[in-house]
Design a protein around this motif. Structure first.
Motif, mmCIF file in Angstrom:
data_model
loop_
_atom_site.group_PDB
_atom_site.id
_atom_site.type_symbol
_atom_site.label_atom_id
_atom_site.label_comp_id
_atom_site.label_asym_id
_atom_site.label_seq_id
_atom_site.Cartn_x
_atom_site.Cartn_y
_atom_site.Cartn_z
ATOM 1 N N GLU A 108 0.829 -1.206 0.000
ATOM 2 C CA GLU A 108 0.000 0.000 0.000
ATOM 3 C C GLU A 108 0.867 1.262 0.000
ATOM 4 O O GLU A 108 0.580 2.217 -0.734
ATOM 5 C CB GLU A 108 -0.927 0.006 1.215
ATOM 6 N N ARG A 109 1.933 1.244 0.793
ATOM 7 C CA ARG A 109 2.843 2.400 0.825
ATOM 8 C C ARG A 109 3.508 2.595 -0.533
ATOM 9 O O ARG A 109 3.602 3.723 -1.035
ATOM 10 C CB ARG A 109 3.894 2.224 1.917
ATOM 11 N N ARG A 110 3.953 1.518 -1.155
ATOM 12 C CA ARG A 110 4.594 1.627 -2.473
ATOM 13 C C ARG A 110 3.623 2.156 -3.524
ATOM 14 O O ARG A 110 3.994 2.969 -4.382
ATOM 15 C CB ARG A 110 5.175 0.283 -2.905
ATOM 16 N N GLN A 111 2.364 1.719 -3.458
ATOM 17 C CA GLN A 111 1.356 2.184 -4.406
ATOM 18 C C GLN A 111 1.146 3.695 -4.256
ATOM 19 O O GLN A 111 1.116 4.428 -5.250
ATOM 20 C CB GLN A 111 0.040 1.447 -4.205
ATOM 21 N N ILE A 112 1.009 4.156 -3.034
ATOM 22 C CA ILE A 112 0.833 5.593 -2.792
ATOM 23 C C ILE A 112 2.067 6.357 -3.253
ATOM 24 O O ILE A 112 1.961 7.387 -3.928
ATOM 25 C CB ILE A 112 0.534 5.862 -1.306
ATOM 26 N N MET A 113 3.250 5.844 -2.903
ATOM 27 C CA MET A 113 4.480 6.532 -3.283
ATOM 28 C C MET A 113 4.621 6.633 -4.803
ATOM 29 O O MET A 113 5.140 7.640 -5.306
ATOM 30 C CB MET A 113 5.692 5.849 -2.655
ATOM 31 N N ALA A 114 4.137 5.654 -5.538
ATOM 32 C CA ALA A 114 4.199 5.692 -6.995
ATOM 33 C C ALA A 114 3.307 6.791 -7.564
ATOM 34 O O ALA A 114 3.585 7.331 -8.639
ATOM 35 C CB ALA A 114 3.803 4.333 -7.571
ATOM 36 N N GLU A 115 2.243 7.137 -6.838
ATOM 37 C CA GLU A 115 1.304 8.169 -7.298
ATOM 38 C C GLU A 115 1.766 9.589 -6.963
ATOM 39 O O GLU A 115 1.292 10.545 -7.579
ATOM 40 C CB GLU A 115 -0.061 7.945 -6.645
ATOM 41 N N LEU A 116 2.655 9.737 -6.004
ATOM 42 C CA LEU A 116 3.003 11.059 -5.493
ATOM 43 C C LEU A 116 3.609 12.011 -6.521
ATOM 44 O O LEU A 116 3.219 13.186 -6.554
ATOM 45 C CB LEU A 116 3.914 10.932 -4.266
ATOM 46 N N PRO A 117 4.543 11.588 -7.363
ATOM 47 C CA PRO A 117 5.090 12.544 -8.339
ATOM 48 C C PRO A 117 4.019 13.161 -9.240
ATOM 49 O O PRO A 117 4.040 14.364 -9.495
ATOM 50 C CB PRO A 117 6.084 11.703 -9.147
ATOM 51 N N ASP A 118 3.070 12.348 -9.684
ATOM 52 C CA ASP A 118 1.994 12.872 -10.528
ATOM 53 C C ASP A 118 1.081 13.809 -9.753
ATOM 54 O O ASP A 118 0.627 14.820 -10.277
ATOM 55 C CB ASP A 118 1.179 11.732 -11.140
ATOM 56 N N ARG A 119 0.791 13.474 -8.510
ATOM 57 C CA ARG A 119 -0.035 14.351 -7.674
ATOM 58 C C ARG A 119 0.624 15.715 -7.514
ATOM 59 O O ARG A 119 -0.019 16.753 -7.670
ATOM 60 C CB ARG A 119 -0.204 13.774 -6.268
ATOM 61 N N LEU A 120 1.901 15.695 -7.168
ATOM 62 C CA LEU A 120 2.626 16.955 -6.945
ATOM 63 C C LEU A 120 2.712 17.766 -8.231
ATOM 64 O O LEU A 120 2.517 18.985 -8.210
ATOM 65 C CB LEU A 120 4.014 16.677 -6.385
ATOM 66 N N ALA A 121 2.987 17.104 -9.334
ATOM 67 C CA ALA A 121 3.097 17.806 -10.611
ATOM 68 C C ALA A 121 1.755 18.414 -11.017
ATOM 69 O O ALA A 121 1.692 19.549 -11.497
ATOM 70 C CB ALA A 121 3.604 16.868 -11.694
ATOM 71 N N ALA A 122 0.678 17.679 -10.819
ATOM 72 C CA ALA A 122 -0.655 18.150 -11.209
ATOM 73 C C ALA A 122 -1.087 19.340 -10.354
ATOM 74 O O ALA A 122 -1.697 20.291 -10.848
ATOM 75 C CB ALA A 122 -1.674 17.021 -11.101
ATOM 76 N N ARG A 123 -0.778 19.301 -9.079
ATOM 77 C CA ARG A 123 -1.249 20.349 -8.171
ATOM 78 C C ARG A 123 -0.280 21.520 -8.054
ATOM 79 O O ARG A 123 -0.702 22.657 -7.946
ATOM 80 C CB ARG A 123 -1.505 19.747 -6.787
ATOM 81 N N PHE A 124 1.001 21.235 -8.046
ATOM 82 C CA PHE A 124 1.994 22.268 -7.732
ATOM 83 C C PHE A 124 3.020 22.474 -8.848
ATOM 84 O O PHE A 124 4.042 23.114 -8.634
ATOM 85 C CB PHE A 124 2.720 21.938 -6.435
ATOM 86 N N GLY A 125 2.806 21.889 -9.985
ATOM 87 C CA GLY A 125 3.749 22.051 -11.088
ATOM 88 C C GLY A 125 5.034 21.282 -10.922
ATOM 89 O O GLY A 125 6.019 21.561 -11.563
ATOM 90 N N GLY A 126 5.038 20.311 -9.999
ATOM 91 C CA GLY A 126 6.198 19.460 -9.818
ATOM 92 C C GLY A 126 7.286 20.025 -8.933
ATOM 93 O O GLY A 126 8.258 19.366 -8.629
ATOM 94 N N ASP A 127 7.125 21.257 -8.446
ATOM 95 C CA ASP A 127 8.190 21.844 -7.621
ATOM 96 C C ASP A 127 7.809 22.024 -6.169
ATOM 97 O O ASP A 127 8.500 22.657 -5.414
ATOM 98 C CB ASP A 127 8.660 23.180 -8.198
ATOM 99 N N GLY A 128 6.690 21.424 -5.758
ATOM 100 C CA GLY A 128 6.273 21.474 -4.375
ATOM 101 C C GLY A 128 5.801 22.753 -3.990
ATOM 102 O O GLY A 128 5.678 23.666 -3.554
#
Length: 58
Positions: A38-58
């Motif tokens: 479950e942790r690995r699945q969430i971690m795999a989604e995080l880069p796309d989440r950050l990029a979609a919401r914050f432009g990838g730069d946090g």
């Protein structure tokens, strides 16, 4: 235990995502009780989440 935390703990109210790691408050709260898969699945989604919401730069 592997964690995506980068010690920038700031929750974006509109999205509910942490600006540092991209997790939701619920995911952060239950992180230690999730399975490794479950942790690995969430971690795999995080880069796309950050990029979609914050432009990838946090």
């Amino acid at each position: 235990m592997e964690s995506p935390c980068v010690n920038i703990c700031d929750i974006d109210r509109p999205s509910g995502l942490c600006r540092g790691c991209g997790r939701t408050l619920a995911e952060i709260a239950r992180w230690s009780s999730l399975t490794g898969g479950e942790r690995r699945q969430i971690m795999a989604e995080l880069p796309d989440r950050l990029a979609a919401r914050f432009g990838g730069d946090g």
